[in-house]
Scaffold this motif. Structure first.
Motif, mmCIF file in Angstrom:
data_model
loop_
_atom_site.group_PDB
_atom_site.id
_atom_site.type_symbol
_atom_site.label_atom_id
_atom_site.label_comp_id
_atom_site.label_asym_id
_atom_site.label_seq_id
_atom_site.Cartn_x
_atom_site.Cartn_y
_atom_site.Cartn_z
ATOM 1 N N ALA A 1 0.907 -1.263 0.056
ATOM 2 C CA ALA A 1 -0.034 -0.079 0.040
ATOM 3 C C ALA A 1 0.914 1.128 -0.060
ATOM 4 O O ALA A 1 0.580 2.281 -0.790
ATOM 5 C CB ALA A 1 -1.055 -0.022 1.283
ATOM 6 N N ASP A 2 2.001 1.267 0.930
ATOM 7 C CA ASP A 2 2.830 2.225 0.722
ATOM 8 C C ASP A 2 3.392 2.554 -0.545
ATOM 9 O O ASP A 2 3.926 3.718 -1.088
ATOM 10 C CB ASP A 2 3.691 2.176 1.823
ATOM 11 C CG ASP A 2 3.236 2.218 3.183
ATOM 12 O OD1 ASP A 2 2.206 2.715 3.498
ATOM 13 O OD2 ASP A 2 4.126 1.893 4.147
ATOM 14 N N GLN B 1 2.299 1.558 -3.467
ATOM 15 C CA GLN B 1 1.421 2.198 -4.717
ATOM 16 C C GLN B 1 1.192 3.657 -4.393
ATOM 17 O O GLN B 1 0.778 4.635 -5.162
ATOM 18 C CB GLN B 1 0.028 1.328 -4.364
ATOM 19 C CG GLN B 1 0.356 -0.017 -4.680
ATOM 20 C CD GLN B 1 0.878 -0.189 -6.238
ATOM 21 O OE1 GLN B 1 0.339 0.523 -7.229
ATOM 22 N NE2 GLN B 1 1.499 -1.054 -6.213
ATOM 23 N N SER B 2 1.012 4.034 -2.953
ATOM 24 C CA SER B 2 0.941 5.350 -2.532
ATOM 25 C C SER B 2 1.885 6.577 -3.270
ATOM 26 O O SER B 2 1.819 7.613 -3.555
ATOM 27 C CB SER B 2 0.632 5.604 -1.061
ATOM 28 O OG SER B 2 0.526 7.032 -0.809
ATOM 29 N N ALA C 1 1.801 6.835 -6.951
ATOM 30 C CA ALA C 1 0.626 7.764 -7.324
ATOM 31 C C ALA C 1 1.155 9.232 -6.898
ATOM 32 O O ALA C 1 0.767 10.008 -7.750
ATOM 33 C CB ALA C 1 -0.507 7.315 -6.544
ATOM 34 N N GLU C 2 1.776 9.318 -5.825
ATOM 35 C CA GLU C 2 2.435 10.793 -5.702
ATOM 36 C C GLU C 2 3.589 11.250 -6.240
ATOM 37 O O GLU C 2 4.175 12.216 -5.892
ATOM 38 C CB GLU C 2 2.439 10.957 -4.093
ATOM 39 C CG GLU C 2 1.035 10.767 -3.285
ATOM 40 C CD GLU C 2 1.335 10.774 -1.824
ATOM 41 O OE1 GLU C 2 2.440 11.046 -1.470
ATOM 42 O OE2 GLU C 2 0.357 10.210 -0.982
#
Length: 418
Positions: free
Chosen positions: A31-32, A34-35, A38-39
């Motif tokens: 999750a980290d 992918q975040s 995305a950023e």
């Protein structure tokens, strides 16, 4: 068997504050990641467990959680090293992230294990592909934290395939065993590989391994990627095939004969014969696996099959060619086995009887005695045929039909075809 060793060094780093326990789950790490993507941030560890206190980690371990161990990369620091090939290389620690050094199952990560192993073995130089250059700052920091002196690093350009992508199995053989199976000599492969990304100088390419070693220096290795060209390797191999001891080549060629269906188990006399025939092959093949086809005329003689070949059959309809073959058979009927001089004398006698010369003389002789339209020089091939015909039965070589018998069989086949 070395897990206890890695564990002791990991504990040393933990006690010194150079490492910490990480309880993040795979789902959390994904999750980290992918975040971060995305950023538009680097996909490095977010440092979640870096901020845990000793009491917090002790409590979680006591509760049964099994953490990994991460190395605490120093913040706001530049890691620089002098690469033997590339010169000075610099990395900022803010793009490195804290790597796992021991997984939750107790097994060490590559970058941690290799540092300890190399340090304890007192490795002085690490020479590897440029794809490992990003591992180097992590390893240097680990060397420092553990109190070891880092080795010298040299990162070589990758070897590319003909399509200029990294060399892989899709480009063909990539292991030493595969190249050996294809019939490349070890000295040829060594010589060729040394030339990829490095030059021995003076315009030289074909050099024995001792001379390659004498001239080699890491400082002379190029920065650009080299292309693995199997055609160039084959050219190098042909050179070494010509230079090699014929007995050695004969011994190496036996498995390829057997694979090709020419079953043999040569005795010393058999190997002497094979060795005497090798120059006919090594002068015109690139690999050992091509030797059986080059010498097939010795073991496989079929005049009927030869006459069914359109080129041979067409030539043998010529009256001059037929006259040469019949005169040859008559000359050989009571003649001793042929060596080079006897063959030349026989060819001259056929020439005198038929008036044929040059290609009109020698090509029908080739076809009649080898069963083929092409092949090695007749001065080599004919003595080899008759030398093989006189081999004893225990030589371990398949029976070879002599020139006298071949000429007679060809005339018979010629008459049967007309």
């Amino acid at each position: 068997e070395r897990l206890h060793l890695y564990a002791s060094y990991a504990k040393e780093l933990l006690n010194a504050g150079h490492a910490y326990y990480c309880f993040c789950s795979i789902a959390q790490l994904d999750a980290d990641r992918q975040s971060a993507i995305a950023e538009g941030r680097p996909t490095q560890y977010a440092g979640t467990c870096r901020r845990l206190t000793r009491d917090q980690t002790d409590a979680r371990i006591a509760a049964g959680e099994r953490p990994a161990i991460r190395f605490r990369v120093p913040e706001d620091r530049e890691v620089a090293f002098e690469d033997v090939v590339r010169g000075e290389v610099r990395f900022q620690t803010d793009i490195i992230g804290d790597p796992v050094i021991v997984r939750a199952d107790g097994h060490p990560a590559y970058n941690f294990a290799v540092v300890i192993d190399d340090a304890l073995m007192e490795v002085t130089h690490v020479v590897r592909g440029e794809d490992h250059i990003s591992n180097t700052p992590r390893q240097i920091l680990l060397y420092e934290a553990l109190g070891f002196t880092p080795p010298a690093f040299a990162h070589l350009a990758l070897v590319l395939g003909p399509d200029h992508s990294p060399l892989s199995k899709r480009h063909g053989a990539t292991s030493v065993a595969e190249f050996r199976a294809k019939g490349y000599l070890p000295e040829a492969l060594t010589n060729y590989l040394a030339l990829i990304g490095w030059s021995p100088g003076h315009g030289d390419e074909l050099l024995p391994i001792d001379e390659l070693a004498r001239r080699f220096s890491l400082e002379g290795v190029g920065h650009s990627a080299g292309v693995f060209d199997e055609e160039k390797l084959a050219w190098v191999n042909r050179h070494y095939l010509k230079m090699a001891d014929p007995i050695r080549i004969a011994e190496l060629a036996v498995p390829y004969f057997n694979e090709a269906g020419v079953q043999m188990a040569p005795s010393s006399r058999g190997f002497e014969f094979l060795a005497s025939a090798m120059p006919m092959a090594t002068g015109s093949v690139d690999r050992l696996d091509q030797v059986p086809s080059r010498l097939a005329f010795l073991f496989d003689y079929d005049p009927e099959a030869a006459l069914r070949d359109e080129r041979v059959g067409g030539e043998m309809r010529d009256a001059g060619a037929q006259a040469v073959v019949r005169a040859l058979a008559e000359e050989l009927a009571a003649a001793p086995r042929l060596d080079r001089e006897r063959f030349r004398a026989t060819a001259n006698a056929v020439k005198a009887r038929t008036g044929q010369k040059a290609k009109a003389l020698f090509h029908p002789i080739r076809v009649a005695l080898t069963g083929r339209a092409e092949g090695p020089e007749l001065d080599l091939a004919i003595p080899a045929i008759d030398g093989g015909a006189d081999l004893p039965g225990d030589a371990g070589i398949p029976k070879i039909l002599g020139c006298r018998e071949r000429a007679a069989a060809f005339v018979e086949a010629l008459e049967g075809a007309s």
